[in-house]
Design a protein around this motif. Structure first.
Motif, PDB file in Angstrom:
ATOM      1  N   TYR A  25     -25.836  11.540   4.512  1.00 17.66           N
ATOM      2  CA  TYR A  25     -24.751  10.562   5.058  1.00 17.66           C
ATOM      3  C   TYR A  25     -23.804  11.357   5.155  1.00 17.66           C
ATOM      4  CZ  TYR A  25     -25.143   6.701   1.361  1.00 17.66           C
ATOM      5  OH  TYR A  25     -26.111   5.283   1.222  1.00 17.66           O
ATOM      6  N   VAL A  26     -23.665  12.930   5.562  1.00 12.51           N
ATOM      7  CA  VAL A  26     -22.795  13.421   6.661  1.00 12.51           C
ATOM      8  C   VAL A  26     -23.268  13.927   8.301  1.00 12.51           C
ATOM      9  CG1 VAL A  26     -21.523  15.656   7.039  1.00 12.51           C
ATOM     10  CG2 VAL A  26     -21.023  14.149   4.258  1.00 12.51           C
ATOM     11  N   ALA A  27     -24.351  14.044   7.685  1.00 14.19           N
ATOM     12  CA  ALA A  27     -25.005  14.183   9.375  1.00 14.19           C
ATOM     13  C   ALA A  27     -25.231  13.453   9.952  1.00 14.19           C
ATOM     14  CB  ALA A  27     -26.630  14.580   8.622  1.00 14.19           C
ATOM     15  N   ASP A  28     -25.504  11.576   9.519  1.00 13.42           N
ATOM     16  CA  ASP A  28     -26.023  10.564  10.054  1.00 13.42           C
ATOM     17  C   ASP A  28     -24.154   9.971  10.583  1.00 13.42           C
ATOM     18  OD1 ASP A  28     -27.981  11.013   9.589  1.00 13.42           O
ATOM     19  OD2 ASP A  28     -28.761   8.815   7.923  1.00 13.42           O
ATOM     20  N   GLY A  29     -23.366  10.215   9.802  1.00 13.16           N
ATOM     21  CA  GLY A  29     -22.112  10.447  10.181  1.00 13.16           C
ATOM     22  C   GLY A  29     -20.897   9.197   9.232  1.00 13.16           C
ATOM     23  N   VAL A  30     -22.257   8.731   8.770  1.00  9.01           N
ATOM     24  CA  VAL A  30     -21.258   7.616   7.329  1.00  9.01           C
ATOM     25  C   VAL A  30     -20.415   8.290   6.886  1.00  9.01           C
ATOM     26  CG1 VAL A  30     -22.076   6.710   5.911  1.00  9.01           C
ATOM     27  CG2 VAL A  30     -24.144   6.760   7.712  1.00  9.01           C
ATOM     28  N   ALA A  31     -20.956   9.359   6.233  1.00  8.15           N
ATOM     29  CA  ALA A  31     -19.157  10.014   6.134  1.00  8.15           C
ATOM     30  C   ALA A  31     -19.244  10.639   6.726  1.00  8.15           C
ATOM     31  CB  ALA A  31     -19.678  10.638   4.553  1.00  8.15           C
ATOM     32  N   ASP A  32     -17.541  11.697   6.775  1.00  7.13           N
ATOM     33  CA  ASP A  32     -17.513  12.468   7.976  1.00  7.13           C
ATOM     34  C   ASP A  32     -17.444  14.078   7.596  1.00  7.13           C
ATOM     35  OD1 ASP A  32     -16.510  10.896  10.172  1.00  7.13           O
ATOM     36  OD2 ASP A  32     -15.068  10.576   8.684  1.00  7.13           O
ATOM     37  N   LEU A  33     -17.248  13.580   5.921  1.00  8.72           N
ATOM     38  CA  LEU A  33     -17.143  15.364   4.388  1.00  8.72           C
ATOM     39  C   LEU A  33     -17.892  14.840   3.832  1.00  8.72           C
ATOM     40  CD1 LEU A  33     -13.485  16.267   5.249  1.00  8.72           C
ATOM     41  CD2 LEU A  33     -15.127  16.744   6.178  1.00  8.72           C
ATOM     42  N   MET A  85      -7.684  -0.148  15.231  1.00 10.08           N
ATOM     43  CA  MET A  85      -8.023   0.301  13.850  1.00 10.08           C
ATOM     44  C   MET A  85      -7.686   2.048  13.166  1.00 10.08           C
ATOM     45  SD  MET A  85     -11.650   1.573  13.655  1.00 10.08           S
ATOM     46  CE  MET A  85     -11.857   3.559  13.987  1.00 10.08           C
ATOM     47  N   GLU A  86      -7.611   1.314  12.013  1.00  9.79           N
ATOM     48  CA  GLU A  86      -6.618   2.496  10.997  1.00  9.79           C
ATOM     49  C   GLU A  86      -7.111   3.421  11.496  1.00  9.79           C
ATOM     50  OE1 GLU A  86      -5.167   2.915   6.330  1.00  9.79           O
ATOM     51  OE2 GLU A  86      -6.604   1.686   6.668  1.00  9.79           O
ATOM     52  N   GLN A  87      -6.686   5.144  11.360  1.00  7.90           N
ATOM     53  CA  GLN A  87      -7.476   5.992  11.040  1.00  7.90           C
ATOM     54  C   GLN A  87      -7.269   7.202  10.342  1.00  7.90           C
ATOM     55  OE1 GLN A  87      -5.697   8.599  14.581  1.00  7.90           O
ATOM     56  NE2 GLN A  87      -7.326   7.083  16.108  1.00  7.90           N
ATOM     57  N   ILE A  88      -8.705   6.423   9.795  1.00  6.88           N
ATOM     58  CA  ILE A  88      -9.010   7.333   8.533  1.00  6.88           C
ATOM     59  C   ILE A  88     -10.368   7.896   8.947  1.00  6.88           C
ATOM     60  CG2 ILE A  88      -9.978   5.358   7.901  1.00  6.88           C
ATOM     61  CD1 ILE A  88      -8.519   5.442   5.516  1.00  6.88           C
ATOM     62  N   ILE A  89     -10.224   9.312   7.832  1.00 10.07           N
ATOM     63  CA  ILE A  89     -11.494   9.697   7.551  1.00 10.07           C
ATOM     64  C   ILE A  89     -12.297   9.563   6.101  1.00 10.07           C
ATOM     65  CG2 ILE A  89     -11.613  11.749   9.128  1.00 10.07           C
ATOM     66  CD1 ILE A  89     -11.174  13.617   7.338  1.00 10.07           C
ATOM     67  N   ARG A  90     -13.904   9.438   5.580  1.00 10.04           N
ATOM     68  CA  ARG A  90     -14.407   9.499   4.853  1.00 10.04           C
ATOM     69  C   ARG A  90     -14.700  10.425   4.354  1.00 10.04           C
ATOM     70  NH1 ARG A  90     -18.721   4.364   6.097  1.00 10.04           N
ATOM     71  NH2 ARG A  90     -17.026   2.494   5.501  1.00 10.04           N
ATOM     72  N   ILE A  91     -14.542  10.241   2.685  1.00  9.04           N
ATOM     73  CA  ILE A  91     -14.847  11.207   2.307  1.00  9.04           C
ATOM     74  C   ILE A  91     -16.560  11.025   1.047  1.00  9.04           C
ATOM     75  CG2 ILE A  91     -14.586  13.940   0.915  1.00  9.04           C
ATOM     76  CD1 ILE A  91     -12.556  13.659   1.517  1.00  9.04           C
ATOM     77  N   ALA A  92     -17.838  11.713   1.258  1.00 11.17           N
ATOM     78  CA  ALA A  92     -19.058  11.924   0.016  1.00 11.17           C
ATOM     79  C   ALA A  92     -18.336  12.617  -1.026  1.00 11.17           C
ATOM     80  CB  ALA A  92     -19.538  11.334   0.721  1.00 11.17           C
ATOM     81  N   VAL A  93     -18.442  11.514  -2.380  1.00 12.80           N
ATOM     82  CA  VAL A  93     -18.221  13.164  -3.289  1.00 12.80           C
ATOM     83  C   VAL A  93     -19.430  12.271  -4.240  1.00 12.80           C
ATOM     84  CG1 VAL A  93     -15.884  13.558  -3.347  1.00 12.80           C
ATOM     85  CG2 VAL A  93     -15.957  11.522  -4.731  1.00 12.80           C
ATOM     86  N   GLU A 149     -19.859  15.605  14.955  1.00 10.44           N
ATOM     87  CA  GLU A 149     -19.611  15.460  15.902  1.00 10.44           C
ATOM     88  C   GLU A 149     -18.097  14.796  15.659  1.00 10.44           C
ATOM     89  OE1 GLU A 149     -22.262  13.998  18.657  1.00 10.44           O
ATOM     90  OE2 GLU A 149     -23.365  15.317  18.198  1.00 10.44           O
ATOM     91  N   MET A 150     -17.113  15.299  15.326  1.00 16.63           N
ATOM     92  CA  MET A 150     -16.334  14.229  14.349  1.00 16.63           C
ATOM     93  C   MET A 150     -14.711  13.726  15.805  1.00 16.63           C
ATOM     94  SD  MET A 150     -14.777  15.652  10.791  1.00 16.63           S
ATOM     95  CE  MET A 150     -15.302  17.032  10.810  1.00 16.63           C
ATOM     96  N   ALA A 151     -14.477  13.261  16.431  1.00 11.83           N
ATOM     97  CA  ALA A 151     -13.719  12.646  17.367  1.00 11.83           C
ATOM     98  C   ALA A 151     -11.957  13.930  16.231  1.00 11.83           C
ATOM     99  CB  ALA A 151     -12.794  11.052  17.547  1.00 11.83           C
ATOM    100  N   ASP A 152     -11.597  14.044  17.927  1.00  8.45           N
ATOM    101  CA  ASP A 152     -10.292  15.179  17.797  1.00  8.45           C
ATOM    102  C   ASP A 152      -9.257  14.204  16.483  1.00  8.45           C
ATOM    103  OD1 ASP A 152     -11.154  16.701  20.006  1.00  8.45           O
ATOM    104  OD2 ASP A 152     -10.023  16.009  21.736  1.00  8.45           O
ATOM    105  N   TRP A 153      -8.840  13.200  16.622  1.00  7.88           N
ATOM    106  CA  TRP A 153      -7.488  12.882  15.570  1.00  7.88           C
ATOM    107  C   TRP A 153      -8.811  12.466  14.507  1.00  7.88           C
ATOM    108  CZ3 TRP A 153      -9.488   8.818  12.330  1.00  7.88           C
ATOM    109  CH2 TRP A 153     -10.717   7.929  12.291  1.00  7.88           C
TER     110      TRP A 153
END
Ligand SMILES: Nc1ncnc2c1ncn2[C@@H]1O[C@H](COP(=O)(O)OP(=O)(O)OP(=O)(O)O)[C@@H](O)[C@H]1O
Ligand SMILES: O=P(O)(O)OC[C@H]1O[C@H](OP(=O)(O)OP(=O)(O)O)[C@H](O)[C@@H]1O
Ligand SMILES: [Mg+2]
Length: 286
Positions: free
Chosen positions: A59-67, A1-9, A189-193
């Motif tokens: 969305y951030v609290a639920d982890g749908v977005a990381d930031l 899986m591609e390692q990518i984070i999500r940011i909500a703006v 609760e974000m993974a280390d990566w």
């Protein structure tokens, strides 16, 4: 899986332009066509979600977005369990109570038993409770300043920046109840990566913010005055000194905050500094 984070703006509104400018200043490139609600950066492992600001804390609290980037007012109102990672210094505003300008105001007890329209029932409710005021809160989602003139409520609690919306609607600000600016929030609760990517992003944001609050200053100084000038503009480690073609003179370069520069300008000139240039800094890594 591609390692990518999500940011909500925010998709469009008071936070959008400055949020996107900050991301661009961090050197992150992405396509932001109108109507596109998701976009992946081409040179950084991040995907953007373009949303209503109300939805970002959830969305951030639920982890749908990381930031997410959101106003502190919306964050506190939504009362979600997220981390506040960084104050971003834009979209500064306040939440205030306001009443028709013809009314006399003698203190917060004015609102006892009155009705107040707002889009921020939690922040307002907490404030009234802490001041032991019982008032009726009318929740409305926008155009709050219209409420007193149409008989919906006797006062309002809404966002104020310049104050012109209040003025145009015949209202006066009587109490500031909350100060806000845009903040970067993150999931608990974000993974280390993911944390490693967030750290890279925070490093870039810090460099951009430091650059904005400092200036690169250059000046010509008679050699006899160099030690005095160095005392006035100590710089990051110490100033750079380069000899000028004209004997007895040097060019002194330093980095300092704009305030520090203005505070010392008279003394610099008195010490014989001339040809002073102040140059913006794009990024600064200490
Ligand atoms: N006049 C202003 N000056 C500075 N900052 C503001 C101003 N108005 C709002 N803000 C800040 O920007 C945030 C977004 O404001 P905006 O008016 O775009 O919200 P909105 O209409 O709720 O947007 P959305 O459609 O995304 O729900 C506010 O929550 C607040 O933090
Ligand atoms: O004190 P001011 O500088 O006048 O700013 C305050 C106004 O700005 C915001 O509205 P905005 O213009 O973003 O419109 P909106 O309410 O439709 O989001 C806010 O809701 C206030 O009405
Ligand atoms: Mg909103």
């Amino acid at each position: 899986m591609e390692q990518i984070i999500r940011i909500a703006v925010q998709k469009s509104g008071r936070l959008s332009d400055d949020s996107l400018s900050l991301i661009k200043e961090c050197g992150i490139k992405f396509y932001n066509g109108t109507g596109k609600l998701k976009s992946t950066a081409t040179n950084f492992p991040v995907e953007f979600l373009f949303l209503r600001d109300d939805d970002i804390p959830g969305y951030v609290a639920d982890g749908v977005a990381d930031l997410g980037i959101v106003g502190e007012n919306e964050l506190v109102e939504k009362d979600k369990d997220v981390l506040t990672l960084k104050k971003l210094g834009f979209s500064k505003c306040r939440l205030s109570l306001a009443i028709p300008k013809g009314q006399e105001y003698s203190g917060i007890h004015y609102f006892q038993g009155k009705s107040i329209a707002t889009s921020y029932p939690k922040i307002l409710g907490d404030y009234l409770k802490s001041h032991k005021i019982e008032a009726e809160i009318h929740e409305i989602s926008g155009s709050v300043e219209i409420a007193p003139s149409i008989g919906l409520a006797e006062g309002i609690c809404d966002i104020v920046s310049s104050g012109s919306t209040l003025l145009m609607n015949g209202l006066k600000e009587v109490e500031e109840i909350f100060k806000s600016e845009a903040v970067l929030i993150g999931n608990h609760e974000m993974a280390d990566w993911k944390k490693a990517i967030v750290d890279k992003l925070l490093f870039r944001i810090n460099a951009v913010q430091k650059g904005k609050s400092n200036k690169y200053v250059l000046m010509n100084v008679p050699n006899a005055s160099i030690s005095r000038v160095i005392e006035l503009i100590p710089g990051m480690r110490s100033p750079t000194i380069l000899p000028l073609a004209q004997e007895g003179w040097s060019s002194v370069h330093s980095v300092l905050s704009e305030d520090q520069f203005w505070e010392n300008i008279e003394e610099l000139r008195a010490a014989g500094a001339e040809g002073i240039l102040v140059v913006p800094i794009e990024k600064m890594v200490i």
